[in-house]
Design an enzyme around this catalytic site. Structure first.
Site, PDB file in Angstrom:
ATOM      1  CD1 TRP A  18      -2.588   1.720   0.430  1.00  0.00           C
ATOM      2  CD2 TRP A  18      -2.061   1.875   2.606  1.00  0.00           C
ATOM      3  NE1 TRP A  18      -3.314   2.754   0.968  1.00  0.00           N
ATOM      4  CE2 TRP A  18      -2.999   2.878   2.294  1.00  0.00           C
ATOM      5  CE3 TRP A  18      -1.591   1.783   3.919  1.00  0.00           C
ATOM      6  CZ2 TRP A  18      -3.491   3.779   3.238  1.00  0.00           C
ATOM      7  CZ3 TRP A  18      -2.063   2.673   4.862  1.00  0.00           C
ATOM      8  CH2 TRP A  18      -3.010   3.654   4.518  1.00  0.00           C
TER       9      TRP A  18
ATOM     10  CG  ASP B 237      -2.738  -2.831   6.993  1.00  0.00           C
ATOM     11  OD1 ASP B 237      -3.915  -2.782   7.410  1.00  0.00           O
ATOM     12  OD2 ASP B 237      -2.263  -1.969   6.230  1.00  0.00           O
TER      13      ASP B 237
ATOM     14  CE  LYS C  43     -10.231   0.181   2.518  1.00  0.00           C
ATOM     15  NZ  LYS C  43      -9.719   1.039   1.495  1.00  0.00           N
TER      16      LYS C  43
HETATM   17  C1  LMR Z   1      -6.596   2.531  -0.918  1.00  0.00           C
HETATM   18  O1  LMR Z   1      -5.595   1.818  -0.853  1.00  0.00           O
HETATM   19  O2  LMR Z   1      -7.005   3.026  -1.976  1.00  0.00           O
HETATM   20  C2  LMR Z   1      -7.393   2.781   0.335  1.00  0.00           C
HETATM   21  O3  LMR Z   1      -6.862   2.055   1.377  1.00  0.00           O
HETATM   22  C3  LMR Z   1      -7.586   4.222   0.614  1.00  0.00           C
HETATM   23  C4  LMR Z   1      -6.345   4.913   1.066  1.00  0.00           C
HETATM   24  O4  LMR Z   1      -6.386   5.512   2.138  1.00  0.00           O
HETATM   25  O5  LMR Z   1      -5.331   4.886   0.362  1.00  0.00           O
END
Ligand code: LMR
Length: 399
Positions: free
Chosen positions: A130, A211, A246
Protein backbone atom coordinates in the site's frame (compact mmCIF):
# COMPACT_ATOMS: atom_id res chain seq x y z
CA UNK A 1 9.22 31.51 8.59
CA UNK A 2 7.48 29.56 5.86
CA UNK A 3 9.18 30.89 2.74
CA UNK A 4 11.67 28.03 2.44
CA UNK A 5 8.92 25.37 2.38
CA UNK A 6 8.43 23.59 -0.95
CA UNK A 7 5.16 21.97 -1.99
CA UNK A 8 4.77 18.24 -1.39
CA UNK A 9 3.83 15.90 -4.24
CA UNK A 10 0.17 14.87 -4.50
CA UNK A 11 -0.69 11.61 -2.74
CA UNK A 12 -0.63 8.78 -5.32
CA UNK A 13 -4.10 7.56 -4.24
CA UNK A 14 -6.01 10.41 -2.56
CA UNK A 15 -4.41 13.01 -4.88
CA UNK A 16 -5.67 11.01 -7.86
CA UNK A 17 -9.13 11.03 -6.31
CA UNK A 18 -9.04 14.83 -6.13
CA UNK A 19 -7.98 14.99 -9.78
CA UNK A 20 -10.92 12.72 -10.67
CA UNK A 21 -13.38 14.96 -8.85
CA UNK A 22 -12.09 17.98 -10.80
CA UNK A 23 -12.34 16.24 -14.18
CA UNK A 24 -15.43 17.46 -16.05
CA UNK A 25 -15.40 14.69 -18.72
CA UNK A 26 -18.81 12.98 -18.82
CA UNK A 27 -18.74 9.23 -18.04
CA UNK A 28 -15.29 9.44 -16.43
CA UNK A 29 -14.36 6.25 -14.55
CA UNK A 30 -12.61 6.09 -11.18
CA UNK A 31 -10.73 2.87 -10.46
CA UNK A 32 -8.24 4.62 -8.18
CA UNK A 33 -9.00 4.91 -4.49
CA UNK A 34 -10.10 1.70 -2.75
CA UNK A 35 -13.75 2.31 -2.06
CA UNK A 36 -16.57 -0.07 -2.92
CA UNK A 37 -19.13 1.03 -5.52
CA UNK A 38 -22.50 -0.57 -6.17
CA UNK A 39 -24.08 -1.19 -9.58
CA UNK A 40 -25.14 2.47 -9.69
CA UNK A 41 -21.56 3.57 -9.18
CA UNK A 42 -22.32 4.85 -5.67
CA UNK A 43 -20.54 4.07 -2.43
CA UNK A 44 -23.66 3.18 -0.45
CA UNK A 45 -24.32 3.39 3.27
CA UNK A 46 -25.12 -0.20 4.26
CA UNK A 47 -28.68 -0.81 5.49
CA UNK A 48 -27.31 -2.40 8.64
CA UNK A 49 -25.37 0.82 9.27
CA UNK A 50 -28.42 3.03 8.68
CA UNK A 51 -30.51 0.94 11.06
CA UNK A 52 -27.81 1.01 13.71
CA UNK A 53 -27.57 4.79 13.32
CA UNK A 54 -31.32 5.19 13.82
CA UNK A 55 -31.07 3.25 17.05
CA UNK A 56 -28.09 5.31 18.18
CA UNK A 57 -29.88 8.56 17.43
CA UNK A 58 -32.62 7.51 19.81
CA UNK A 59 -30.48 5.94 22.50
CA UNK A 60 -27.34 8.07 22.66
CA UNK A 61 -27.25 10.09 25.87
CA UNK A 62 -23.95 11.93 25.84
CA UNK A 63 -21.17 13.23 23.66
CA UNK A 64 -18.69 13.13 26.50
CA UNK A 65 -15.16 11.79 25.85
CA UNK A 66 -14.50 8.10 25.39
CA UNK A 67 -11.61 6.63 27.34
CA UNK A 68 -8.20 6.58 25.64
CA UNK A 69 -8.72 3.02 24.42
CA UNK A 70 -12.43 3.28 23.50
CA UNK A 71 -15.37 1.33 24.89
CA UNK A 72 -15.11 -2.16 26.32
CA UNK A 73 -17.89 -3.51 24.07
CA UNK A 74 -16.27 -2.24 20.87
CA UNK A 75 -12.87 -3.60 21.84
CA UNK A 76 -14.38 -6.97 22.67
CA UNK A 77 -16.21 -7.05 19.34
CA UNK A 78 -12.99 -6.30 17.46
CA UNK A 79 -11.15 -9.13 19.21
CA UNK A 80 -13.93 -11.62 18.48
CA UNK A 81 -13.84 -10.75 14.79
CA UNK A 82 -10.07 -11.08 14.63
CA UNK A 83 -9.58 -14.29 16.57
CA UNK A 84 -13.04 -15.88 16.75
CA UNK A 85 -15.06 -15.81 19.96
CA UNK A 86 -13.50 -18.80 21.72
CA UNK A 87 -9.85 -18.28 20.91
CA UNK A 88 -7.32 -19.24 23.55
CA UNK A 89 -5.70 -15.80 23.39
CA UNK A 90 -9.01 -14.33 24.57
CA UNK A 91 -9.47 -16.95 27.26
CA UNK A 92 -5.93 -16.26 28.50
CA UNK A 93 -6.54 -12.49 28.30
CA UNK A 94 -3.36 -11.96 26.31
CA UNK A 95 -4.79 -9.48 23.80
CA UNK A 96 -5.51 -5.78 24.36
CA UNK A 97 -7.30 -3.64 21.80
CA UNK A 98 -7.57 0.13 21.48
CA UNK A 99 -10.05 1.83 19.18
CA UNK A 100 -8.22 4.05 16.67
CA UNK A 101 -9.29 6.52 13.97
CA UNK A 102 -9.22 4.06 11.05
CA UNK A 103 -6.62 1.48 10.09
CA UNK A 104 -4.16 4.25 9.27
CA UNK A 105 -4.53 5.59 12.82
CA UNK A 106 -3.81 2.08 14.10
CA UNK A 107 -0.70 1.80 11.94
CA UNK A 108 0.51 5.17 13.15
CA UNK A 109 0.05 4.13 16.79
CA UNK A 110 1.91 0.90 16.02
CA UNK A 111 4.71 2.87 14.34
CA UNK A 112 5.16 5.18 17.33
CA UNK A 113 5.02 2.21 19.69
CA UNK A 114 7.75 0.40 17.72
CA UNK A 115 9.90 3.52 17.53
CA UNK A 116 9.66 4.11 21.26
CA UNK A 117 10.03 0.55 22.56
CA UNK A 118 11.92 -1.27 19.79
CA UNK A 119 13.94 1.69 18.45
CA UNK A 120 16.51 -0.44 16.63
CA UNK A 121 13.87 -2.38 14.70
CA UNK A 122 13.59 -2.10 10.94
CA UNK A 123 10.07 -2.49 9.57
CA UNK A 124 9.85 -4.86 6.59
CA UNK A 125 7.09 -4.26 4.07
CA UNK A 126 6.17 -6.31 1.02
CA UNK A 127 7.28 -5.26 -2.45
CA UNK A 128 4.90 -3.85 -3.57
CA UNK A 129 2.65 -2.64 -0.78
CA UNK A 130 0.00 0.00 0.00
CA UNK A 131 1.39 3.38 -1.05
CA UNK A 132 1.11 4.80 2.49
CA UNK A 133 2.93 2.09 4.46
CA UNK A 134 6.46 3.33 3.95
CA UNK A 135 5.54 6.94 4.80
CA UNK A 136 3.76 5.94 8.03
CA UNK A 137 6.83 4.17 9.44
CA UNK A 138 9.37 6.62 8.09
CA UNK A 139 7.45 9.56 9.52
CA UNK A 140 8.28 8.38 13.04
CA UNK A 141 11.93 7.86 12.11
CA UNK A 142 11.90 4.07 11.65
CA UNK A 143 14.00 2.36 8.99
CA UNK A 144 11.92 0.56 6.37
CA UNK A 145 13.10 -2.32 4.18
CA UNK A 146 11.18 -4.47 1.72
CA UNK A 147 10.80 -8.19 1.23
CA UNK A 148 10.06 -9.95 -2.07
CA UNK A 149 6.41 -10.72 -2.64
CA UNK A 150 5.10 -10.47 -6.17
CA UNK A 151 6.16 -12.28 -9.31
CA UNK A 152 5.20 -9.77 -11.97
CA UNK A 153 6.00 -12.11 -14.86
CA UNK A 154 3.59 -14.79 -13.63
CA UNK A 155 1.22 -12.40 -11.83
CA UNK A 156 1.36 -14.49 -8.68
CA UNK A 157 2.98 -14.75 -5.28
CA UNK A 158 6.72 -15.35 -5.49
CA UNK A 159 6.70 -17.49 -2.39
CA UNK A 160 10.24 -18.82 -2.75
CA UNK A 161 11.60 -15.29 -2.97
CA UNK A 162 9.38 -14.19 -0.09
CA UNK A 163 10.72 -16.97 2.14
CA UNK A 164 14.26 -16.21 1.06
CA UNK A 165 13.94 -12.51 1.97
CA UNK A 166 12.19 -13.16 5.27
CA UNK A 167 14.90 -15.66 6.21
CA UNK A 168 17.27 -12.68 6.24
CA UNK A 169 15.18 -10.68 8.73
CA UNK A 170 17.01 -10.52 12.06
CA UNK A 171 15.48 -11.17 15.48
CA UNK A 172 13.77 -8.07 16.83
CA UNK A 173 12.76 -6.56 13.48
CA UNK A 174 9.12 -6.11 12.51
CA UNK A 175 7.48 -7.66 9.45
CA UNK A 176 4.23 -6.25 8.12
CA UNK A 177 1.81 -8.76 6.55
CA UNK A 178 -1.47 -8.00 4.81
CA UNK A 179 -4.06 -10.14 6.63
CA UNK A 180 -5.93 -10.82 3.38
CA UNK A 181 -6.69 -9.19 0.01
CA UNK A 182 -3.16 -7.88 -0.42
CA UNK A 183 -3.12 -4.24 -1.45
CA UNK A 184 -2.19 -3.60 -4.28
CA UNK A 185 -1.77 -7.07 -5.86
CA UNK A 186 -4.85 -9.02 -4.72
CA UNK A 187 -2.51 -12.02 -4.26
CA UNK A 188 -2.47 -13.76 -0.85
CA UNK A 189 -0.50 -16.70 0.58
CA UNK A 190 -2.35 -20.05 0.70
CA UNK A 191 -3.21 -21.73 4.02
CA UNK A 192 -0.12 -23.92 3.70
CA UNK A 193 2.06 -20.91 2.92
CA UNK A 194 0.72 -19.02 5.98
CA UNK A 195 1.82 -22.01 8.07
CA UNK A 196 5.31 -21.80 6.64
CA UNK A 197 5.46 -18.04 7.20
CA UNK A 198 4.33 -18.36 10.81
CA UNK A 199 6.96 -21.06 11.47
CA UNK A 200 9.62 -18.91 9.87
CA UNK A 201 8.54 -15.98 12.04
CA UNK A 202 8.90 -18.09 15.15
CA UNK A 203 12.32 -19.36 14.03
CA UNK A 204 13.69 -15.95 13.05
CA UNK A 205 12.19 -14.14 16.04
CA UNK A 206 10.73 -11.16 14.23
CA UNK A 207 7.53 -9.44 15.36
CA UNK A 208 4.55 -9.83 12.99
CA UNK A 209 2.44 -6.75 12.39
CA UNK A 210 -0.78 -7.51 10.53
CA UNK A 211 -2.53 -4.86 8.49
CA UNK A 212 -6.04 -6.28 8.33
CA UNK A 213 -8.29 -3.93 6.37
CA UNK A 214 -10.36 -6.23 4.15
CA UNK A 215 -11.78 -8.95 6.39
CA UNK A 216 -14.77 -10.41 4.54
CA UNK A 217 -13.77 -9.09 1.11
CA UNK A 218 -11.72 -12.17 0.16
CA UNK A 219 -13.51 -15.45 0.87
CA UNK A 220 -15.43 -14.78 4.09
CA UNK A 221 -15.08 -13.31 7.58
CA UNK A 222 -13.64 -16.46 9.13
CA UNK A 223 -11.63 -17.62 6.12
CA UNK A 224 -9.96 -14.25 5.70
CA UNK A 225 -8.66 -14.37 9.28
CA UNK A 226 -6.86 -17.64 8.60
CA UNK A 227 -3.38 -16.12 8.14
CA UNK A 228 -3.62 -14.12 11.33
CA UNK A 229 -5.01 -17.05 13.32
CA UNK A 230 -2.31 -19.35 11.95
CA UNK A 231 0.31 -16.99 13.36
CA UNK A 232 -1.30 -17.14 16.78
CA UNK A 233 -0.48 -20.88 16.88
CA UNK A 234 3.23 -20.29 16.35
CA UNK A 235 4.15 -16.96 17.92
CA UNK A 236 3.15 -15.40 21.22
CA UNK A 237 3.51 -11.71 20.39
CA UNK A 238 2.00 -9.68 17.59
CA UNK A 239 0.45 -6.37 16.59
CA UNK A 240 -2.69 -6.07 14.46
CA UNK A 241 -3.95 -2.89 12.80
CA UNK A 242 -7.53 -3.44 11.67
CA UNK A 243 -10.07 -1.29 9.88
CA UNK A 244 -13.84 -1.19 9.34
CA UNK A 245 -13.67 1.29 6.46
CA UNK A 246 -14.28 -1.34 3.81
CA UNK A 247 -16.27 -4.17 5.39
CA UNK A 248 -18.78 -1.79 7.04
CA UNK A 249 -18.43 0.93 4.36
CA UNK A 250 -17.56 3.35 7.18
CA UNK A 251 -14.77 5.11 5.29
CA UNK A 252 -15.31 8.64 6.56
CA UNK A 253 -16.15 7.63 10.13
CA UNK A 254 -12.50 6.56 10.60
CA UNK A 255 -13.05 3.45 12.65
CA UNK A 256 -10.31 0.93 13.31
CA UNK A 257 -8.29 -0.68 16.07
CA UNK A 258 -4.81 -1.57 17.22
CA UNK A 259 -4.52 -4.94 18.94
CA UNK A 260 -1.56 -6.09 20.93
CA UNK A 261 -0.89 -9.75 21.77
CA UNK A 262 1.60 -10.51 24.54
CA UNK A 263 3.01 -13.64 26.09
CA UNK A 264 1.12 -13.30 29.37
CA UNK A 265 -1.87 -11.43 30.77
CA UNK A 266 0.38 -9.39 33.10
CA UNK A 267 2.63 -8.35 30.25
CA UNK A 268 -0.39 -7.41 28.14
CA UNK A 269 -1.61 -5.14 30.96
CA UNK A 270 1.78 -3.47 31.30
CA UNK A 271 2.49 -2.97 27.61
CA UNK A 272 -1.02 -1.67 26.97
CA UNK A 273 -0.38 1.25 29.33
CA UNK A 274 2.38 2.36 26.96
CA UNK A 275 0.11 2.04 23.94
CA UNK A 276 -2.44 4.24 25.70
CA UNK A 277 0.23 6.80 26.47
CA UNK A 278 1.08 7.04 22.77
CA UNK A 279 -2.58 7.55 21.91
CA UNK A 280 -3.01 10.23 24.56
CA UNK A 281 -0.23 12.37 23.12
CA UNK A 282 -1.50 11.85 19.58
CA UNK A 283 -5.30 12.24 19.31
CA UNK A 284 -6.12 11.84 23.02
CA UNK A 285 -9.09 9.51 22.59
CA UNK A 286 -11.01 8.14 19.61
CA UNK A 287 -14.10 9.50 17.78
CA UNK A 288 -17.21 7.68 18.97
CA UNK A 289 -19.78 7.42 16.20
CA UNK A 290 -18.28 4.83 13.81
CA UNK A 291 -17.33 2.45 16.58
CA UNK A 292 -20.78 2.80 18.14
CA UNK A 293 -22.30 1.69 14.81
CA UNK A 294 -19.98 -1.32 14.57
CA UNK A 295 -20.71 -2.29 18.17
CA UNK A 296 -24.47 -1.99 17.66
CA UNK A 297 -24.34 -4.22 14.56
CA UNK A 298 -22.04 -6.86 15.97
CA UNK A 299 -23.93 -7.20 19.23
CA UNK A 300 -27.39 -7.63 17.67
CA UNK A 301 -28.22 -10.91 15.94
CA UNK A 302 -30.53 -9.38 13.33
CA UNK A 303 -28.28 -6.48 12.42
CA UNK A 304 -25.29 -8.76 12.32
CA UNK A 305 -26.87 -11.16 9.86
CA UNK A 306 -28.05 -8.26 7.71
CA UNK A 307 -24.47 -6.90 7.71
CA UNK A 308 -23.02 -10.31 6.83
CA UNK A 309 -25.44 -10.56 3.90
CA UNK A 310 -24.50 -7.09 2.69
CA UNK A 311 -20.81 -7.91 3.02
CA UNK A 312 -21.31 -11.11 1.05
CA UNK A 313 -23.11 -9.26 -1.72
CA UNK A 314 -20.26 -6.71 -1.99
CA UNK A 315 -17.76 -9.55 -2.19
CA UNK A 316 -19.79 -11.39 -4.82
CA UNK A 317 -20.30 -8.31 -6.96
CA UNK A 318 -16.56 -7.67 -7.07
CA UNK A 319 -15.95 -11.27 -7.98
CA UNK A 320 -18.49 -11.10 -10.79
CA UNK A 321 -16.85 -7.94 -12.18
CA UNK A 322 -13.47 -9.69 -12.18
CA UNK A 323 -14.86 -12.44 -14.41
CA UNK A 324 -16.68 -10.01 -16.71
CA UNK A 325 -13.59 -7.85 -17.12
CA UNK A 326 -11.43 -10.81 -18.13
CA UNK A 327 -14.04 -12.16 -20.55
CA UNK A 328 -14.71 -8.82 -22.16
CA UNK A 329 -11.03 -8.12 -22.82
CA UNK A 330 -10.74 -11.57 -24.35
CA UNK A 331 -13.85 -10.98 -26.48
CA UNK A 332 -12.32 -7.67 -27.62
CA UNK A 333 -9.42 -9.63 -29.08
CA UNK A 334 -6.81 -8.61 -26.51
CA UNK A 335 -4.01 -11.17 -26.82
CA UNK A 336 -2.46 -10.54 -23.41
CA UNK A 337 -3.73 -13.02 -20.83
CA UNK A 338 -5.67 -11.22 -18.07
CA UNK A 339 -7.15 -14.36 -16.52
CA UNK A 340 -5.05 -13.82 -13.37
CA UNK A 341 -7.48 -11.03 -12.44
CA UNK A 342 -10.25 -13.52 -11.74
CA UNK A 343 -7.96 -15.47 -9.40
CA UNK A 344 -7.10 -12.46 -7.22
CA UNK A 345 -8.79 -11.54 -3.94
CA UNK A 346 -10.46 -8.42 -2.63
CA UNK A 347 -10.86 -4.99 -4.15
CA UNK A 348 -7.62 -4.69 -6.05
CA UNK A 349 -5.85 -6.07 -9.00
CA UNK A 350 -2.34 -5.37 -10.13
CA UNK A 351 -3.20 -5.07 -13.81
CA UNK A 352 0.32 -5.04 -15.24
CA UNK A 353 -0.55 -1.85 -17.18
CA UNK A 354 2.53 0.36 -17.47
CA UNK A 355 2.82 3.89 -16.08
CA UNK A 356 2.57 5.18 -19.63
CA UNK A 357 -0.59 3.16 -20.33
CA UNK A 358 -2.12 4.39 -17.07
CA UNK A 359 -1.34 7.97 -18.11
CA UNK A 360 -2.92 7.48 -21.55
CA UNK A 361 -6.06 5.97 -20.00
CA UNK A 362 -6.44 9.12 -17.93
CA UNK A 363 -5.61 11.62 -20.66
CA UNK A 364 -7.41 9.96 -23.57
CA UNK A 365 -10.33 8.24 -21.79
CA UNK A 366 -10.76 9.92 -18.37
CA UNK A 367 -10.15 6.54 -16.69
CA UNK A 368 -8.32 6.89 -13.39
CA UNK A 369 -6.03 4.07 -12.19
CA UNK A 370 -3.22 4.31 -9.60
CA UNK A 371 0.18 4.90 -11.30
CA UNK A 372 1.46 1.47 -10.25
CA UNK A 373 -1.23 -0.13 -12.46
CA UNK A 374 -3.42 -1.02 -9.47
CA UNK A 375 -7.09 -1.23 -10.44
CA UNK A 376 -9.93 -0.98 -7.96
CA UNK A 377 -12.14 -3.75 -9.35
CA UNK A 378 -14.90 -2.62 -6.98
CA UNK A 379 -15.24 0.52 -9.14
CA UNK A 380 -16.38 -1.51 -12.18
CA UNK A 381 -20.11 -1.75 -12.96
CA UNK A 382 -22.22 -3.25 -15.73
CA UNK A 383 -22.52 0.30 -17.12
CA UNK A 384 -18.86 1.23 -17.22
CA UNK A 385 -17.25 -2.13 -17.98
CA UNK A 386 -17.73 -1.92 -21.76
CA UNK A 387 -16.22 1.57 -22.21
CA UNK A 388 -13.48 0.56 -19.76
CA UNK A 389 -12.55 -2.61 -21.65
CA UNK A 390 -12.78 -0.83 -25.01
CA UNK A 391 -10.43 1.89 -23.77
CA UNK A 392 -7.92 -0.64 -22.40
CA UNK A 393 -8.12 -2.58 -25.67
CA UNK A 394 -7.37 0.59 -27.66
CA UNK A 395 -4.43 1.44 -25.41
CA UNK A 396 -2.98 -2.07 -25.66
CA UNK A 397 -3.46 -2.31 -29.42
CA UNK A 398 -2.11 1.17 -30.31
CA UNK A 399 1.18 1.52 -28.46
C1 LMR B 1 -6.60 2.53 -0.92
O1 LMR B 1 -5.59 1.82 -0.85
O2 LMR B 1 -7.01 3.03 -1.98
C2 LMR B 1 -7.39 2.78 0.33
O3 LMR B 1 -6.86 2.06 1.38
C3 LMR B 1 -7.59 4.22 0.61
C4 LMR B 1 -6.34 4.91 1.07
O4 LMR B 1 -6.39 5.51 2.14
O5 LMR B 1 -5.33 4.89 0.36
Amino acid sequence: MFEHIQSAPADPILGLNDAFKNDTTPNKINLGVGVYKDEQGQTPILQSVKQAEERLLNSEKTKSYLSIEGTQTYRQAVKSLLFGTEHKILMDKRARTAHTPGGTGALRVAAEFIKKHLPEATVWISNPTWANHQAIFQSVGLDVASYSYYDSANKSLDFEAMLASLSQVPTGDVVLFHGCCHNPTGVDPSAEQWQQLAKLCSKQGFLPLFDFAYQGFGTGLEEDANGLRTFTQHVSEMLIASSFSKNFGLYNERVGAITLVCETEELADTVFTQLKRIIRSNYSNPPSHGAAIVTEILSDTKLRSLWEMELESMRKRIHEMRGLFVNMLRANGVEQDFSFISRQQGMFSFSGLSADQVKRLKQEHAIYIVGSGRINVAGMTHDNIKPLCDAITTILQTP
